[in-house]
Design a protein around this motif. Structure first.
Motif, short mmCIF file in Angstrom:
data_model
loop_
_atom_site.label_atom_id
_atom_site.label_comp_id
_atom_site.label_asym_id
_atom_site.label_seq_id
_atom_site.Cartn_x
_atom_site.Cartn_y
_atom_site.Cartn_z
N THR A 129 1.05 -1.23 0.10
CA THR A 129 -0.19 -0.01 -0.23
C THR A 129 0.84 1.18 -0.08
N GLY A 130 0.45 2.16 -0.70
CA GLY A 130 1.10 3.49 -0.70
C GLY A 130 0.71 4.28 -2.11
N ALA A 131 1.74 5.24 -2.14
CA ALA A 131 1.53 6.30 -3.41
C ALA A 131 1.73 5.39 -4.54
N PRO A 132 1.06 5.73 -5.56
CA PRO A 132 1.28 5.10 -6.98
C PRO A 132 2.66 4.96 -7.26
N ASP A 133 3.45 5.74 -6.99
CA ASP A 133 4.77 5.60 -7.47
C ASP A 133 5.54 4.67 -6.60
N LYS A 134 5.18 4.38 -5.48
CA LYS A 134 5.82 3.23 -4.65
C LYS A 134 5.42 1.80 -5.09
N ILE A 135 4.03 1.84 -5.45
CA ILE A 135 3.55 0.53 -6.09
C ILE A 135 4.41 0.36 -7.27
N ASN A 136 4.47 1.20 -8.23
CA ASN A 136 5.00 0.97 -9.43
C ASN A 136 6.70 0.55 -9.07
N ALA A 137 7.25 0.87 -8.30
CA ALA A 137 8.78 0.84 -8.10
C ALA A 137 8.84 -0.56 -7.55
N PHE A 138 7.83 -0.88 -6.65
CA PHE A 138 7.89 -2.50 -6.16
C PHE A 138 7.78 -3.49 -7.15
N VAL A 139 6.57 -3.06 -8.07
CA VAL A 139 6.48 -4.06 -9.20
C VAL A 139 7.56 -4.21 -10.05
N THR A 140 8.28 -2.82 -10.43
CA THR A 140 9.47 -2.97 -11.11
C THR A 140 10.63 -3.81 -10.60
N LEU A 141 10.80 -3.87 -9.16
CA LEU A 141 11.89 -4.58 -8.40
C LEU A 141 11.56 -6.11 -8.49
N MET A 142 10.26 -6.39 -8.44
CA MET A 142 9.70 -7.74 -8.42
C MET A 142 9.97 -8.71 -9.82
N ARG A 143 9.77 -7.59 -10.91
CA ARG A 143 9.94 -8.23 -12.26
C ARG A 143 11.04 -9.23 -12.40
N PRO A 144 12.27 -8.89 -12.13
CA PRO A 144 13.49 -9.62 -12.31
C PRO A 144 13.53 -10.92 -11.60
N LEU A 145 12.62 -10.82 -10.42
CA LEU A 145 12.50 -11.83 -9.02
C LEU A 145 11.47 -12.91 -9.60
N GLY A 146 10.78 -12.81 -10.48
CA GLY A 146 9.76 -13.73 -11.05
C GLY A 146 8.24 -13.35 -10.65
N LEU A 147 8.02 -11.92 -11.07
CA LEU A 147 6.73 -11.51 -10.96
C LEU A 147 5.89 -12.27 -12.05
N VAL A 148 4.55 -12.68 -11.37
CA VAL A 148 3.62 -13.50 -11.82
C VAL A 148 2.51 -12.62 -12.52
N ASP A 149 1.90 -12.05 -11.27
CA ASP A 149 0.81 -11.35 -11.50
C ASP A 149 0.61 -9.99 -10.61
#
Length: 170
Positions: A134-154
């Protein structure tokens, strides 16, 4: 020579009657004129008065945003339109569920990063996690970006909710 106007992001709160078809009319205004909606949330905010609040994040030139607000204000079930971006310094939040699959070091790294973002693990298996962040949209975007190379599924996101700071009410 006149400089072209820049595209700006605006968060607009709309107070409407809570009745069938109102959301469709508001959204129809955007789609009918080719305006983009980046985020949309709706919920009843006053049960006794049957009022709902629609929070729309859109973008456009200042002239386009003014047109959007004026056209929203003319819709019959609309009681109030507030451009939170212009009139206040709003508090904006969003929630996302982020599924990451991985094992070994990638799994450990995903957990470490989730801790840094104050994301909660809400489901886990031997091969995946579901994080709630939970947080500002930029925080969510940053989290998703960092998870992408670690195996982001959905990813599933709620959309932005926003409210003005201070004692004023909408």
């Amino acid at each position: 020579m006149r400089k072209p106007e820049e595209i700006e992001r605006h968060t607009i709160a709309v107070l409407v009657d809570n009745e069938a078809g109102v959301l469709a009319r508001v959204i129809g205004l955007f789609s009918g004129r080719g305006y983009n909606i980046e985020s949309l949330t709706v919920a009843e905010v006053d049960e006794a008065a049957h009022m709902s609040r629609i929070t729309v994040v859109t973008n456009g030139t200042p002239m386009v945003v003014e047109q959007i607000k004026a056209q929203l204000d003319r819709l019959v079930p609309v009681h109030k339109v507030v451009d939170l971006t212009v009139e206040t310094n709003p508090v904006e939040r969003e929630m996302a569920l982020v599924k990451v699959a991985g094992t070994g070091e990638k799994r450990v790294e995903a957990l470490r990063l989730s801790d840094a973002f104050r994301a909660r693990v809400i489901d886990t298996t031997h091969s995946s996690f579901v994080f709630e962040v939970t947080g500002a949209p930029d925080k969510i975007n940053a989290f998703v970006t960092l998870m992408r190379p670690l195996g982001l599924v959905d990813v599933s996101r709620t959309g932005v909710v926003a409210i003005a700071r201070g004692a004023e009410q909408m």
